[in-house]
Design a protein around this motif. Structure first.
Motif, short mmCIF file in Angstrom:
data_model
loop_
_atom_site.label_atom_id
_atom_site.label_comp_id
_atom_site.label_asym_id
_atom_site.label_seq_id
_atom_site.Cartn_x
_atom_site.Cartn_y
_atom_site.Cartn_z
N UNK A 180 0.82 -1.21 0.00
CA UNK A 180 0.00 0.00 0.00
C UNK A 180 0.86 1.26 0.00
N UNK A 181 1.97 1.21 0.72
CA UNK A 181 2.87 2.37 0.77
C UNK A 181 3.49 2.65 -0.58
N UNK A 182 3.83 1.60 -1.31
CA UNK A 182 4.38 1.77 -2.66
C UNK A 182 3.37 2.45 -3.57
N UNK A 183 2.11 2.02 -3.51
CA UNK A 183 1.05 2.65 -4.30
C UNK A 183 0.91 4.12 -3.94
N UNK A 184 0.85 4.41 -2.64
CA UNK A 184 0.70 5.80 -2.20
C UNK A 184 1.86 6.67 -2.66
N UNK A 185 3.06 6.12 -2.62
CA UNK A 185 4.24 6.88 -3.04
C UNK A 185 4.18 7.24 -4.52
N UNK A 186 3.74 6.30 -5.34
CA UNK A 186 3.64 6.57 -6.78
C UNK A 186 2.54 7.60 -7.07
N UNK A 187 1.45 7.52 -6.33
CA UNK A 187 0.37 8.50 -6.51
C UNK A 187 0.85 9.90 -6.16
N UNK A 188 1.55 10.01 -5.04
CA UNK A 188 2.01 11.33 -4.59
C UNK A 188 3.11 11.90 -5.48
N UNK A 189 3.78 11.04 -6.24
CA UNK A 189 4.74 11.53 -7.23
C UNK A 189 4.07 11.77 -8.58
N UNK A 190 2.78 11.43 -8.67
CA UNK A 190 2.02 11.55 -9.91
C UNK A 190 2.62 10.71 -11.03
N UNK A 191 3.17 9.56 -10.64
CA UNK A 191 3.65 8.59 -11.62
C UNK A 191 2.49 7.66 -11.96
N UNK A 192 1.64 8.09 -12.87
CA UNK A 192 0.36 7.41 -13.06
C UNK A 192 0.50 6.03 -13.70
N UNK A 193 1.48 5.85 -14.58
CA UNK A 193 1.68 4.52 -15.16
C UNK A 193 2.10 3.52 -14.09
N UNK A 194 3.07 3.93 -13.27
CA UNK A 194 3.52 3.05 -12.20
C UNK A 194 2.42 2.81 -11.18
N UNK A 195 1.64 3.85 -10.89
CA UNK A 195 0.53 3.70 -9.94
C UNK A 195 -0.51 2.72 -10.48
N UNK A 196 -0.76 2.77 -11.78
CA UNK A 196 -1.70 1.81 -12.37
C UNK A 196 -1.17 0.39 -12.25
N UNK A 197 0.13 0.21 -12.46
CA UNK A 197 0.73 -1.12 -12.28
C UNK A 197 0.59 -1.60 -10.84
N UNK A 198 0.77 -0.69 -9.89
CA UNK A 198 0.64 -1.06 -8.49
C UNK A 198 -0.79 -1.46 -8.15
N UNK A 199 -1.75 -0.77 -8.72
CA UNK A 199 -3.15 -1.16 -8.51
C UNK A 199 -3.40 -2.58 -8.98
#
Length: 334
Positions: free
Chosen positions: A79-98
């Motif tokens: 969950x922390x990895x997902x939150x970190x990507x969201x807060x960096x606005x790395x949307x591709x990586x955040x989608x992968x984390x989801x």
């Protein structure tokens, strides 16, 4: 920072074997201890707390790639990895984390049904940050939350207010026809209402264009004050007008442009241009009589190719759902 249970997130056996082999290698060659691995997690969490999300993301990634899936902080690292990507606005990586979190929740055979439901509800809410910022996010939201029964059930049970965001995504999606029928069924089953859901019901259920016009004005206020969809206001307004025009034209043989302009809150000349664009986009059999100020509708029929697409569009989702159920039964040894 983190949400969800820190119990066993049983990933696939291959992941566990790879983690164990790496863990053995680090222990044998570098005398790496479990306490040191937990220090990696705690440092990543500390970096998150002080706002250094890039370093937090890399350390949490290191932790979860080394730690077995039943480790104490494994779920929190996810969950922390997902939150970190969201807060960096790395949307591709955040989608992968989801997607990775979805797989882990599906494979979490040691969680109770209520725990799984809570995990899915958390993922739905975190996902809003991603789905309304990623270029393909709104279509993905429809596929994940409307067409997948497990997440739709979680929404209906735990957080029906998410229907606002599903409805918004359906209205502004270019694949609207793929979701609107299913959406209407869901909305009619639910007691949750807001101007956005009522706008869709007024058109597709009641065919009340006066009510739809009134609800569209209320939708503007709602969207302007909603963090997740405020950036969709222009797209929503344009597509909502397109829906009104399309449905109005489909149920009438001849329409006065002045009357249609009034329904859309537009000047007649602007409405005429709008109708031309709507006819082109919706593939309507219609023509405009500019001299007399009418839109004249012809007969409409669905092409055989579109019928085939409509019949088969959900097959890949159903096949994927079957595969997930089989994988889960195999993991349980059934």
């Amino acid at each position: 920072m983190y949400s969800g249970s820190s119990g066993i997130n049983a990933e696939y056996g291959e992941k566990n074997r790879d983690s164990q082999e790496l863990w053995n290698y680090l222990g044998e060659n570098y005398n790496f201890q479990r306490e040191q691995l937990e220090d990696v997690f705690h440092y990543g969490k500390f970096m998150y707390d002080v706002g250094n999300y890039a370093i937090a993301s890399s350390h949490l990634d290191i932790y979860r790639n080394i730690a077995p899936a039943d480790s104490k902080f494994y779920s929190s690292a996810q969950w922390g990895k997902l939150a970190s990507e969201i807060l960096q606005q790395n949307w591709d990586q955040a989608m992968d984390e989801l997607e990775r979190l979805k797989d882990n929740i599906m494979a979490a055979v040691h969680l109770t049904q209520s725990e799984v439901l809570i995990q899915r509800a958390w993922l739905v809410h975190w996902g809003l940050f991603v789905y309304f910022n990623h270029p393909q996010g709104r279509d993905k939201l429809i596929d994940d939350f409307l067409h997948q029964k497990t997440y739709l059930n979680a929404i209906q049970t735990m957080c029906p207010h998410i229907l606002r965001y599903i409805t918004t995504a359906v209205v502004i999606s270019k694949r609207r026809r793929d979701g609107v029928k299913e959406l209407i069924k869901v909305l009619q089953q639910e007691s949750y209402k807001d101007p956005i859901t009522e706008f869709v019901e007024s058109l597709y259920v009641n065919f009340d264009f006066d009510e739809a016009q009134s609800k569209l004005k209320e939708c503007t206020t709602v969207i302007e004050n909603d963090f997740f969809i405020v950036g969709c206001l222009d797209d929503f307004t344009e597509n909502a007008r397109l829906i009104i025009s399309e449905i109005f034209c489909r149920i009438h043989q001849r329409i006065e442009i002045d009357m249609l302009a009034d329904k859309l809150n537009m000047a007649p000349a602007e409405a005429e241009k709008w109708v031309v664009n709507m006819i082109r986009l919706a593939h309507l059999d219609a023509k405009i009589d500019s001299k007399n100020g009418y839109v004249v509708m012809g007969g409409t029929s669905t092409p055989i190719y579109q019928k085939l697409i409509d019949k088969t569009k959900d097959l890949h989702l159903k096949a994927n759902s079957c595969c997930q159920k089989v994988d889960k039964k195999l993991a349980l040894g059934i």
